[in-house]
Design an enzyme around this catalytic site. Structure first.
Site, short mmCIF file in Angstrom:
data_model
loop_
_atom_site.label_atom_id
_atom_site.label_comp_id
_atom_site.label_asym_id
_atom_site.label_seq_id
_atom_site.Cartn_x
_atom_site.Cartn_y
_atom_site.Cartn_z
N SER A 133 21.81 -2.41 7.70
CA SER A 133 20.51 -2.86 8.19
C SER A 133 20.50 -2.82 9.71
CB SER A 133 20.25 -4.29 7.71
OG SER A 133 19.00 -4.74 8.19
N LYS A 159 18.73 1.22 6.88
CA LYS A 159 17.50 0.43 6.71
C LYS A 159 17.05 -0.01 8.09
CE LYS A 159 16.97 -4.37 5.27
NZ LYS A 159 17.18 -5.31 4.13
N LYS A 161 14.55 -2.36 10.35
CA LYS A 161 13.61 -3.47 10.39
C LYS A 161 12.35 -2.97 11.10
CE LYS A 161 15.98 -6.83 8.63
NZ LYS A 161 15.53 -7.56 7.43
N ASP A 186 12.32 -2.41 6.25
CA ASP A 186 12.15 -3.79 5.79
C ASP A 186 11.24 -4.52 6.77
OD1 ASP A 186 14.42 -6.58 5.01
OD2 ASP A 186 12.26 -6.32 4.78
N GLU A 211 10.36 -2.34 2.10
CA GLU A 211 10.79 -3.65 1.59
C GLU A 211 9.90 -4.76 2.12
OE1 GLU A 211 14.91 -4.32 2.53
OE2 GLU A 211 14.87 -6.40 1.85
N ASP A 236 11.87 -8.50 -1.84
CA ASP A 236 13.04 -9.29 -1.46
C ASP A 236 12.63 -10.76 -1.54
OD1 ASP A 236 15.02 -9.40 1.69
OD2 ASP A 236 14.89 -10.79 0.01
N LYS A 260 19.58 -10.82 -4.00
CA LYS A 260 20.42 -11.68 -3.17
C LYS A 260 20.72 -12.93 -3.97
CE LYS A 260 18.25 -10.38 1.24
NZ LYS A 260 17.39 -10.88 2.35
N GLY A 288 21.54 -8.52 1.81
CA GLY A 288 22.51 -9.30 2.58
C GLY A 288 21.84 -10.36 3.41
C1 LIG Z 1 18.53 -12.80 9.27
S1 LIG Z 1 17.84 -11.44 8.37
C2 LIG Z 1 18.40 -11.69 6.76
C3 LIG Z 1 17.45 -11.07 5.79
C4 LIG Z 1 17.47 -9.54 5.83
N1 LIG Z 1 18.82 -9.04 5.67
C5 LIG Z 1 19.18 -7.83 6.16
O1 LIG Z 1 18.44 -7.12 6.80
C6 LIG Z 1 20.59 -7.41 5.90
C7 LIG Z 1 21.53 -8.36 6.59
C8 LIG Z 1 22.96 -8.01 6.23
O2 LIG Z 1 23.38 -6.88 6.50
O3 LIG Z 1 23.61 -8.87 5.64
C9 LIG Z 1 16.56 -9.01 4.74
O4 LIG Z 1 15.39 -9.47 4.71
O5 LIG Z 1 16.95 -8.21 3.91
MG LIG Z 2 14.71 -7.98 3.25
#
Ligand SMILES: CSCC[C@@H](NC(=O)CCC(=O)O)C(=O)O
Ligand SMILES: [Mg+2]
Length: 365
Positions: A133, A159, A161, A186, A211, A236, A260, A288
């Site tokens: 991510s 991925k 953001k 995402d 996402e 998610d 998750k 994650g």
């Molecule tokens: C603090 S962001 C945590 C939530 C985010 N998590 C990630 O982007 C992956 C984070 C990781 O690599 O654990 C999601 O919405 O999927």
């Molecule tokens: Mg997410």
């Protein structure tokens, strides 16, 4: 055997680089770890709640209080993971608090039976391909540098953001630089249905999925969006149980699901989400929450189940931490090995734990 108590341990762990999403930027994490102590030994669980309730309603101090005041008393001296899930049912919400305790109980239960998480959950592969991510950056060149680095490390999927104002341009730049790279985005709930036409501008970039574009409670909105955008919608934050996963699928709101364990209340429910999605022919991947090696080990075992057919956000420890709480997870040919030892198959390093610990509190059963 009987539960002797739960140790709550707060640790502060720095991130190797700031991680920016549509709801904020993190440079370090305050993580609540749970150690369950029974007559058989001990087990570890990681609460994935953030310090502030900006991903979902939970937060570290709230989770600690819920565990202390409402979950532990319902356990009595019971240490059975299924009975614990049942005992927690009258408590509304707080899935991350429940999942942390449930994981610690499952870890000690499995260690006592010399069984790994993978064996118990139903892993079908010895390693899981890793995606990564990538946060929102200050500029597209900086983003491209970060993506190039992860691709060079061997990550199988990127991925990105996104949020309004940082979406089409960065995605176009990454796609032009890496024409064949598995790529997804995402939004962490940052858009509304009024943005449908704008989000459809991502369709030419052959993304695996978009996402959680809309707020977590807007199942109908995601179903409407799915009819206006060609790229598959993945949920998610919306998916907090197997029943809700089934509802979102049959209503056409999601065609891929991010699982998750903390968001759905634990590993037993995470497997139910996996099974419900498989029954509907909906592929899943493991999301994650920047877990340390404790949560990461359990996630990697989960990600080895048959319907986890897309690379997840189970990246190497070095993606976030210079020093992990456990032996670091290291990418091997773009994949992470599923731990084979009893329970989660890893243990925290005492010295590292001591160095990172802010506070501990032992709660007798
Ligand atoms: C603090 S962001 C945590 C939530 C985010 N998590 C990630 O982007 C992956 C984070 C990781 O690599 O654990 C999601 O919405 O999927
Ligand atoms: Mg997410």
């Amino acid at each position: 055997t009987e539960l002797e108590g739960l140790e709550l341990r707060w640790i502060d762990i720095p991130l190797v680089s700031p991680f920016r999403t549509s709801f904020g930027t993190e440079t370090a994490r305050r993580v609540l770890l749970v150690r369950a102590v029974t007559g058989d030994g001990e087990g570890w669980g990681e609460c994935v709640a953030m310090d502030e309730p900006v991903y979902s309603a939970e937060y570290v101090e709230g989770a600690a209080q819920v565990i202390r005041d409402f979950l532990l008393p319902r356990l009595g001296r019971g240490a059975d993971p299924w009975k614990a899930e049942e005992a927690f049912r009258p408590v509304h919400g707080h899935p991350m608090a429940k999942a942390a305790v449930g994981a610690a109980l499952l870890d000690v239960w499995l260690r006592a039976r010399d069984t790994s998480f993978g064996e118990f959950l139903g892993a079908v592969r010895p390693a899981v391909p890793s995606g990564v991510s990538v946060g929102i950056m200050d500029s597209v060149p900086e983003l491209l540098d970060a993506v190039d680095g992860y691709v060079a490390e061997g990550y199988r999927r990127i991925k990105l953001k996104i949020e309004p104002g940082w979406d089409v341009a960065p995605v176009r730049a990454v796609r032009e630089r890496h024409p064949d790279l598995p790529l997804q985005v995402d939004a962490n709930t940052a858009y509304t249905l009024a943005d449908a036409r704008h989000l459809a501008r991502l369709d030419p970039f052959d993304l695996l999925l978009i996402e959680q574009p809309l707020p977590e409670d807007d199942i109908a909105g995601h179903a409407a969006l799915a009819r206006l955008v060609a790229t598959p919608i993945c949920l998610d934050e919306s998916i907090t149980s197997a029943a809700i996963a089934a509802d979102a699928i049959v209503r056409g709101a999601t065609s891929v699901v991010n699982i998750k364990p903390g968001r759905v209340g634990g590993f037993l429910e995470a497997r139910r989400v996996h099974d419900v999605c498989a029954a509907h022919g909906v592929p899943v991947w493991c999301g994650g929450m920047l877990e340390t090696g404790i949560g990461r080990a359990a996630n990697v075992a989960l990600a080895a189940l048959p319907n986890f057919t897309l690379p997840g956000d189970t990246s190497a420890s070095s993606r976030y931490f210079a020093t992990d709480v456990t032996e670091p997870f290291v990418l091997e040919d773009g994949a992470l090995l599923v731990p084979t030892g009893p329970g989660i198959g890893v243990a925290p390093d005492e010295a590292v734990l001591r160095a990172l610990t802010v506070r501990t509190e032992f709660l007798p059963a």
